[in-house]
Motif scaffolding. Structure first.
Motif, PDB file in Angstrom:
ATOM      1  N   GLN A 439       6.120   8.643   8.286  1.00 13.78           N
ATOM      2  CA  GLN A 439       5.809   9.047   6.916  1.00 13.78           C
ATOM      3  C   GLN A 439       7.101   9.038   6.095  1.00 13.78           C
ATOM      4  OE1 GLN A 439       4.397  11.079   9.598  1.00 13.78           O
ATOM      5  NE2 GLN A 439       2.682   9.668   9.391  1.00 13.78           N
ATOM      6  N   LEU A 440       7.077   8.304   4.982  1.00 13.72           N
ATOM      7  CA  LEU A 440       8.238   8.185   4.097  1.00 13.72           C
ATOM      8  C   LEU A 440       7.806   8.454   2.656  1.00 13.72           C
ATOM      9  CD1 LEU A 440       9.799   4.906   5.558  1.00 13.72           C
ATOM     10  CD2 LEU A 440      10.666   7.224   5.887  1.00 13.72           C
ATOM     11  N   PRO A 441       8.753   8.821   1.775  1.00 14.62           N
ATOM     12  CA  PRO A 441       8.404   9.055   0.376  1.00 14.62           C
ATOM     13  C   PRO A 441       7.810   7.804  -0.262  1.00 14.62           C
ATOM     14  CG  PRO A 441      10.571   9.959   0.862  1.00 14.62           C
ATOM     15  CD  PRO A 441      10.165   9.161   2.060  1.00 14.62           C
ATOM     16  N   SER A 442       6.827   7.999  -1.139  1.00 17.25           N
ATOM     17  CA  SER A 442       6.196   6.877  -1.828  1.00 17.25           C
ATOM     18  C   SER A 442       6.945   6.567  -3.118  1.00 17.25           C
ATOM     19  CB  SER A 442       4.731   7.208  -2.132  1.00 17.25           C
ATOM     20  OG  SER A 442       4.652   8.346  -2.986  1.00 17.25           O
ATOM     21  N   GLY A 443       6.491   5.519  -3.822  1.00 18.00           N
ATOM     22  CA  GLY A 443       7.102   5.179  -5.099  1.00 18.00           C
ATOM     23  C   GLY A 443       8.178   4.117  -5.001  1.00 18.00           C
ATOM     24  N   TYR A 444       8.350   3.520  -3.821  1.00 19.85           N
ATOM     25  CA  TYR A 444       9.364   2.478  -3.637  1.00 19.85           C
ATOM     26  C   TYR A 444       8.678   1.148  -3.340  1.00 19.85           C
ATOM     27  CZ  TYR A 444      12.700   6.288  -3.528  1.00 19.85           C
ATOM     28  OH  TYR A 444      13.451   7.377  -3.877  1.00 19.85           O
ATOM     29  N   ALA A 445       9.294   0.054  -3.792  1.00 15.91           N
ATOM     30  CA  ALA A 445       8.683  -1.264  -3.633  1.00 15.91           C
ATOM     31  C   ALA A 445       8.686  -1.726  -2.183  1.00 15.91           C
ATOM     32  CB  ALA A 445       9.413  -2.292  -4.504  1.00 15.91           C
TER      33      ALA A 445
END
Length: 480
Positions: A439-445
């Motif tokens: 699980q990683l932070p969203s909002g990145y391309a």
């Protein structure tokens, strides 16, 4: 399963095993203790001790009084006098001054000497009024936002936590944001059934935002006692206490006096149940277990500013013939200056959700736990002897607990995914090297990982860290 094993033990045992408090002579403190950027020297044969603290090449004289396995005293620096307290747990000295805690290892001993409260830690968040805190904040740190070829991005590095109690092998690992600082480590509690705890804080030096792993332990409650015992007694390695089903009450009873002292007087802003996490925990434990999992948000003032703190706790309860066995299966906290916690929560969740035990350490821990349940905890007290035994038989011990380790890892992945469903701003990817979810932070391309376990998240679609690099980076694909 530990629930059923312990229930059988309680039913079979008719004698009360109570661990008395151990009082150390002051001479038990004498010695040299070293930690991260700090050295403490203590001398004395009576209750009064003297010595020095060395940080950053400077020495500060100290004086202290010993009571049991605790110290209380002062040190002098720059014309001022500052208070400190310390607790000796085996060869580990936990030294606290004005909210900053140092864990130091004795340089001339390696044997556990006495029990300590497994749910007590002094980690109060306060302003930085004395030299030890100023020195600790001195080393330069990279900011959370790292500069990539495409502009601002997010980078995580793999942190390996070694355990001196088992031949200094890797105990656990997890990802931390680049530039954040970690303090603490694995601590052993040979008189309790949860024999080791990860007691660590990971902090952003710029904002003070902190991830804290809280102590966990097993509890038991007897409806009919052979011998009357007070709540808090160590009974067969478990803390004797009536089950607490309200999570906020549990935090107040067991964490606010020690580990989360900064929350004393804090206001509860909100509370949220996490039923999917509780369901996964029940599935893992099996039997007649029930569970409660939740997040409680607090607001308080410290260091002249407002803070927000989320405390996550999961409790599991199993009825036995003699009463109830219950335990803390997970507990940690996220804190940040007011207004920043929601933004940082997905980043902090990455650290918690990527925590992995090493197979070798897990095998060693399960081996020691077997000794404990065989009523052989005298063999656990000598940390050096148990370390040598595990080293000699590491491969055999690892094979013994291989299946258990795989089952635990799979269960941990499921529980982490359940937690992430409650946290906005998180996406699940597949690690191509380990073939497991992360699980990683969203909002990145796009997101990338290398063999060393480092991650880069970039907002630009065309970003490729392989360009101009000798390190192989693989792109992570999102889970459907």
């Amino acid at each position: 399963m530990i629930c059923r094993t312990l229930g059988a033990l309680l039913a079979a045992m008719s004698l009360v095993f109570v661990t008395p408090a151990v009082s150390l002579p002051a001479s038990g403190f004498s010695g040299t203790y070293k930690g991260d950027q700090i050295q403490i020297i203590l001398t004395g044969s009576g209750p009064q001790l003297t010595g020095s603290i060395e940080v950053g090449g400077k020495k500060y004289p100290l004086a202290a009084t010993a009571t049991g396995n605790r110290l209380a005293g002062t040190f002098k620096a720059d014309g001022g006098t500052f208070k400190f307290s310390a607790m000796l747990n085996g060869s580990t000295l936990s030294f606290e001054t004005d909210g900053t805690t140092y864990l130091c290892q004795r340089q001339d001993a390696g044997v556990q000497t006495g029990p300590r409260n497994p749910l007590a830690r002094g980690n109060e968040s306060k302003p930085l009024p004395n030299p030890l805190e100023r020195e600790a904040a001195k080393p330069g740190s990279k900011p959370l936002a790292t500069s990539t070829a495409s502009g601002p991005g997010l980078r995580f590095t793999r942190l390996s936590v070694k355990d001196p109690g088992i031949n200094n092998i890797e105990a656990v690992s997890f990802l931390i944001p680049a530039g954040w600082k970690a303090e603490g480590g694995v601590q052993w509690f040979p008189d309790f059934s949860v024999l080791a705890n990860l007691l660590m804080k990971v902090t952003d030096p710029q904002t003070g935002a902190t991830i804290e792993f809280l102590p966990i332990q097993n509890f038991t409650w007897l409806t009919q006692m052979v011998v009357p015992m007070n709540p808090g007694t160590n009974y067969l390695g478990n803390i004797l206490y009536q089950p607490v089903t309200d999570l906020a009450q549990f935090v107040q009873l067991f964490y606010l006096p020690g580990a989360l002292r900064q929350l004393q007087g804090a206001r509860i802003v909100s509370a949220e149940d996490l039923p999917k996490v509780a369901a996964q925990v029940v599935q893992t434990h099996g039997g007649q277990c029930t569970a409660k999992s939740g997040r409680i948000r607090y607001e308080y003032q410290a260091g002249g500013q407002l803070w927000e703190e989320d405390v996550y706790v999961t409790l599991v309860y199993t009825p036995t013939q003699m009463g109830m066995f219950w335990s803390v299966t997970s507990a940690y906290a996220f804190r940040a200056p007011k207004g920043q916690l929601d933004r940082l929560t997905p980043i902090m969740n990455t650290t918690v959700s990527t925590l992995r035990m090493s197979p070798d350490w897990y095998g060693g821990y399960m081996y020691v736990q077997k000794l404990f349940f065989d009523r052989m905890n005298q063999g656990i007290r000598n940390a050096r002897a148990i370390s040598e035994t595990i080293t000699r038989n590491s491969e055999e011990i690892r094979r013994m607990f291989d299946d258990s380790y795989r089952q635990r890892s799979q269960s941990q992945d499921r529980i982490s995914r359940s937690f992430s469903e409650y946290i906005r701003g998180v996406e699940t990817y597949r690690n191509p090297y380990e073939d497991r979810p992360i699980q990683l932070p969203s909002g990145y391309a796009n997101a990338w990982v290398n063999r060393s376990g480092e991650y880069i998240l970039s907002p630009q679609a065309g970003f490729d860290p392989n360009v101009g690099s000798n390190t192989e980076w693989r792109r992570l694909e999102k889970n459907p």
